[in-house]
Design an enzyme around this catalytic site. Structure first.
Site, PDB file in Angstrom:
ATOM      1  N   HIS A 117       0.991  -1.320  -0.100  1.00 61.27           N
ATOM      2  CA  HIS A 117      -0.211  -0.016   0.201  1.00 61.27           C
ATOM      3  C   HIS A 117       0.894   1.216   0.010  1.00 61.27           C
ATOM      4  O   HIS A 117       1.902   1.131   0.656  1.00 61.27           O
ATOM      5  CB  HIS A 117      -0.946  -0.044   1.268  1.00 61.27           C
ATOM      6  CG  HIS A 117      -2.136   1.045   1.149  1.00 61.27           C
ATOM      7  ND1 HIS A 117      -1.853   2.230   1.367  1.00 61.27           N
ATOM      8  CD2 HIS A 117      -3.421   0.719   0.822  1.00 61.27           C
ATOM      9  CE1 HIS A 117      -3.253   2.697   0.825  1.00 61.27           C
ATOM     10  NE2 HIS A 117      -3.980   1.818   0.818  1.00 61.27           N
TER      11      HIS A 117
ATOM     12  N   ASP B  38      -7.712  -5.475  -0.064  1.00 64.00           N
ATOM     13  CA  ASP B  38      -8.334  -6.307  -0.920  1.00 64.00           C
ATOM     14  C   ASP B  38      -8.047  -7.737  -1.101  1.00 64.00           C
ATOM     15  O   ASP B  38      -8.674  -8.622  -1.546  1.00 64.00           O
ATOM     16  CB  ASP B  38      -7.768  -5.856  -2.289  1.00 64.00           C
ATOM     17  CG  ASP B  38      -8.494  -4.622  -2.598  1.00 64.00           C
ATOM     18  OD1 ASP B  38      -9.609  -4.605  -2.688  1.00 64.00           O
ATOM     19  OD2 ASP B  38      -7.981  -3.843  -3.406  1.00 64.00           O
TER      20      ASP B  38
HETATM   21  N1  CMC Z   1       4.193  -7.487  -4.219  1.00 63.16           N
HETATM   22  C1  CMC Z   1       5.605  -7.320  -4.234  1.00 63.16           C
HETATM   23  N2  CMC Z   1       6.225  -6.496  -4.043  1.00 63.16           N
HETATM   24  C2  CMC Z   1       5.614  -5.164  -3.628  1.00 63.16           C
HETATM   25  C3  CMC Z   1       4.135  -5.129  -3.551  1.00 63.16           C
HETATM   26  C4  CMC Z   1       3.628  -6.438  -4.069  1.00 63.16           C
HETATM   27  N3  CMC Z   1       2.217  -6.396  -3.846  1.00 63.16           N
HETATM   28  N4  CMC Z   1       3.946  -3.960  -3.433  1.00 63.16           N
HETATM   29  C5  CMC Z   1       4.885  -2.914  -3.551  1.00 63.16           C
HETATM   30  N5  CMC Z   1       6.025  -4.067  -3.753  1.00 63.16           N
HETATM   31  C6  CMC Z   1       7.229  -3.667  -3.725  1.00 63.16           C
HETATM   32  C7  CMC Z   1       7.881  -3.125  -5.048  1.00 63.16           C
HETATM   33  O1  CMC Z   1       8.363  -4.001  -5.706  1.00 63.16           O
HETATM   34  C8  CMC Z   1       8.973  -1.858  -4.535  1.00 63.16           C
HETATM   35  O2  CMC Z   1      10.083  -2.563  -4.390  1.00 63.16           O
HETATM   36  P1  CMC Z   1      11.654  -1.828  -4.679  1.00 63.16           P
HETATM   37  O3  CMC Z   1      11.545  -0.521  -4.086  1.00 63.16           O
HETATM   38  O4  CMC Z   1      12.483  -3.027  -4.334  1.00 63.16           O
HETATM   39  O5  CMC Z   1      11.391  -1.791  -6.154  1.00 63.16           O
HETATM   40  C9  CMC Z   1       8.450  -1.402  -3.405  1.00 63.16           C
HETATM   41  O6  CMC Z   1       7.697  -2.500  -2.621  1.00 63.16           O
HETATM   42  C10 CMC Z   1       7.637  -0.205  -3.570  1.00 63.16           C
HETATM   43  O7  CMC Z   1       6.649  -0.645  -4.531  1.00 63.16           O
HETATM   44  P2  CMC Z   1       5.766   0.768  -5.284  1.00 63.16           P
HETATM   45  O8  CMC Z   1       5.244  -0.379  -6.278  1.00 63.16           O
HETATM   46  O9  CMC Z   1       6.734   1.812  -5.503  1.00 63.16           O
HETATM   47  O10 CMC Z   1       4.653   1.067  -4.291  1.00 63.16           O
HETATM   48  P3  CMC Z   1       3.330   1.912  -4.656  1.00 63.16           P
HETATM   49  O11 CMC Z   1       3.120   2.834  -3.559  1.00 63.16           O
HETATM   50  O12 CMC Z   1       3.525   2.687  -5.977  1.00 63.16           O
HETATM   51  O13 CMC Z   1       2.330   0.903  -4.935  1.00 63.16           O
HETATM   52  C11 CMC Z   1       0.602  -0.539  -4.741  1.00 63.16           C
HETATM   53  C12 CMC Z   1       1.268   0.557  -3.998  1.00 63.16           C
HETATM   54  C13 CMC Z   1      -0.841  -0.892  -3.977  1.00 63.16           C
HETATM   55  C14 CMC Z   1      -0.061  -0.182  -6.268  1.00 63.16           C
HETATM   56  C15 CMC Z   1       1.469  -1.691  -4.912  1.00 63.16           C
HETATM   57  O14 CMC Z   1       1.772  -2.271  -3.603  1.00 63.16           O
HETATM   58  C16 CMC Z   1       0.783  -2.965  -5.634  1.00 63.16           C
HETATM   59  O15 CMC Z   1       0.560  -2.918  -6.810  1.00 63.16           O
HETATM   60  N6  CMC Z   1       0.121  -3.934  -4.881  1.00 63.16           N
HETATM   61  C17 CMC Z   1      -0.830  -5.052  -5.695  1.00 63.16           C
HETATM   62  C18 CMC Z   1      -1.873  -4.472  -6.058  1.00 63.16           C
HETATM   63  C19 CMC Z   1      -3.070  -4.400  -4.876  1.00 63.16           C
HETATM   64  O16 CMC Z   1      -3.037  -5.026  -3.967  1.00 63.16           O
HETATM   65  N7  CMC Z   1      -3.739  -3.165  -4.959  1.00 63.16           N
HETATM   66  C20 CMC Z   1      -4.468  -2.681  -3.959  1.00 63.16           C
HETATM   67  C21 CMC Z   1      -4.250  -1.558  -3.215  1.00 63.16           C
HETATM   68  S1  CMC Z   1      -5.141  -1.185  -1.896  1.00 63.16           S
HETATM   69  C22 CMC Z   1      -6.798  -0.808  -2.299  1.00 63.16           C
HETATM   70  C23 CMC Z   1      -6.857   0.315  -3.189  1.00 63.16           C
HETATM   71  O17 CMC Z   1      -6.057   1.305  -3.250  1.00 63.16           O
HETATM   72  O18 CMC Z   1      -7.635   0.187  -4.141  1.00 63.16           O
END
Ligand code: CMC
Length: 378
Positions: free
Chosen positions: A261, A315
């Site tokens: 998140h 989720d």
């Molecule tokens: N699985 C594996 N690694 C992850 C995940 C994940 N689900 N989420 C983040 N990371 C890692 C990512 O690879 C990165 O690692 P590094 O720094 O080594 O490159 C680090 O954590 C930061 O990730 P980010 O993508 O920059 O984080 P963000 O804040 O842009 O994204 C997120 C947040 C929710 C989009 C992302 O965690 C994600 O895509 N999660 C999976 C999809 C999901 O479950 N979405 C629902 C979100 S909650 C409800 C909502 O908002 O609707």
């Protein structure tokens, strides 16, 4: 003009001042109008929480009864909306059907009176009341059935489950569903809420505001993740496959759905509540092996990714609740929208109170002074 550092995804940049909800991502705290989510999940109902978010205070008994009454009597959708939905392809995604239907509702209420509290209240009631009816109607019509009329003797969540399944729901299932709506109704400046506020800032109508937010909610990085979680659990298939699956995701740098998140760096408090609801449901209606897979995933992801602050988000467990209730996977995100519409409308109202149109800037990184090349020279 002050020059700010560019932050992709606007991470950490405030886009509005708001008193609607608060998140402490380090401590795992979520409050609506200052009240902790755990307390609302235990003691409130979805409609009471919606009222709290939109009008800022918990309603008195009379105020709540009046609001519930208004919502109850606006649940029916116009036959033209129903007939329009009948023409949608049944293979289309219900989120697209919902977005189109919410926008179409605006055709019937084109008078825009944004400074009139009565207009705001009518729009709020109409959208909160009719969105569940639209979701249920599309579900039945894509199976070739006529939609079921809402039942005035049933409360908000029980009525939705009734319209969806054509039978009165078990009271525990209806209460758990209502709590799920409370958990999904609002969450500070997420992508769809931002979208709603940007659209609201142009002073368009609330149907366009909600339609644009529904479109934003549908993506797999936002509300669409709950569908993908179930797909992932199906692909994994057994507890033994969890560790290799996660290892493979990490090697491919693929995101594990339902984890991570932007704001929470600990377990999402909504996931903790949802997990308890899953257990209550399974106790009454029988166990699901997907829950064992999910628990093992939580253990392995924590082992591997806790240092990055990656834990289950809202989720991760919501899909297991809906699956146990027999709800098709592609309705999970529309159900998220049924809840979130009240949050979007609270932001619509707040945006209108001190509006300035959103018009950010950009950092141009393209070319300049390029001569126009005639087509035969390209
Ligand atoms: N699985 C594996 N690694 C992850 C995940 C994940 N689900 N989420 C983040 N990371 C890692 C990512 O690879 C990165 O690692 P590094 O720094 O080594 O490159 C680090 O954590 C930061 O990730 P980010 O993508 O920059 O984080 P963000 O804040 O842009 O994204 C997120 C947040 C929710 C989009 C992302 O965690 C994600 O895509 N999660 C999976 C999809 C999901 O479950 N979405 C629902 C979100 S909650 C409800 C909502 O908002 O609707």
């Amino acid at each position: 003009m002050m020059v700010c550092e560019y932050k992709p995804g606007l991470e950490g940049i405030p886009a509005a001042q708001s008193s609607i909800s608060y998140v402490d991502g380090q401590k795992g705290i979520l409050e609506y109008r200052g009240i902790r989510i755990e307390e609302l999940a235990e003691k409130s109902t979805f409609l009471e929480t919606a009222y709290l978010l939109i009008w800022g205070e918990l309603p008195s008994k009379e105020e709540l009864e009046a609001f519930e009454h208004e919502v109850r009597y606006h649940r029916r959708i116009k036959y033209r909306i129903r007939d329009m939905m009948k023409c949608f392809p049944e293979s289309g995604h219900p989120m697209d059907a919902l977005q189109a239907s919410a926008a179409a509702l605006g055709l019937f209420y084109s008078l825009r009176d944004l400074h009139n509290p009565a207009y705001i209240r009518d729009s709020v009631v109409r959208l909160i009341a009719t969105i569940p009816t639209m979701v249920a109607a599309f579900q039945l019509m894509r199976k070739g059935n006529d939609p079921v009329r809402p039942r005035d003797d049933l409360d908000y969540s029980a009525n939705f489950l009734y319209m969806l399944n054509e039978q009165e729901p078990d009271p525990l299932a209806a209460r758990i569903f209502d709590i799920c709506l409370i958990l999904h109704v609002e969450h500070t400046m997420n992508a769809s809420t931002f979208s709603a506020r940007v659209t609201a800032s142009t002073l368009t109508d609330p149907y366009a505001v909600v339609a644009s937010a529904v479109g934003t909610l549908g993506g797999p990085l936002h509300g669409g993740a709950n569908e993908e979680v179930i797909q992932m659990l199906e692909d994994i298939g057994s507890v033994d496959n969890v560790r290799p699956y996660i290892q493979d995701c990490l090697e491919r740098k693929a995101k594990i759905m339902g984890f991570g998140h932007r704001v929470y760096k600990v377990k999402d408090p909504r996931a903790t509540i949802l997990q308890k609801l899953v257990e209550q449901l399974f106790e009454k209606f029988g166990h699901d092996k997907f829950y064992d897979i999910a628990q093992e995933m939580e253990r392995v992801v924590e082992e591997k990714l806790a240092s990055k602050g990656i834990y289950p988000n809202v989720d991760f467990y919501s899909g297991l609740v809906y699956r146990k209730m027999g709800i098709p996977t592609d309705l999970f995100t529309p159900i998220f929208a049924i809840a979130r519409v009240a949050g979007w409308l609270a932001h619509w109202k707040e945006q209108l109170a001190e509006n300035r149109i959103f018009r950010p800037t950009q950092i141009y990184n393209g070319r300049h002074e390029i001569p126009y090349a005639p087509i035969e020279q390209r």
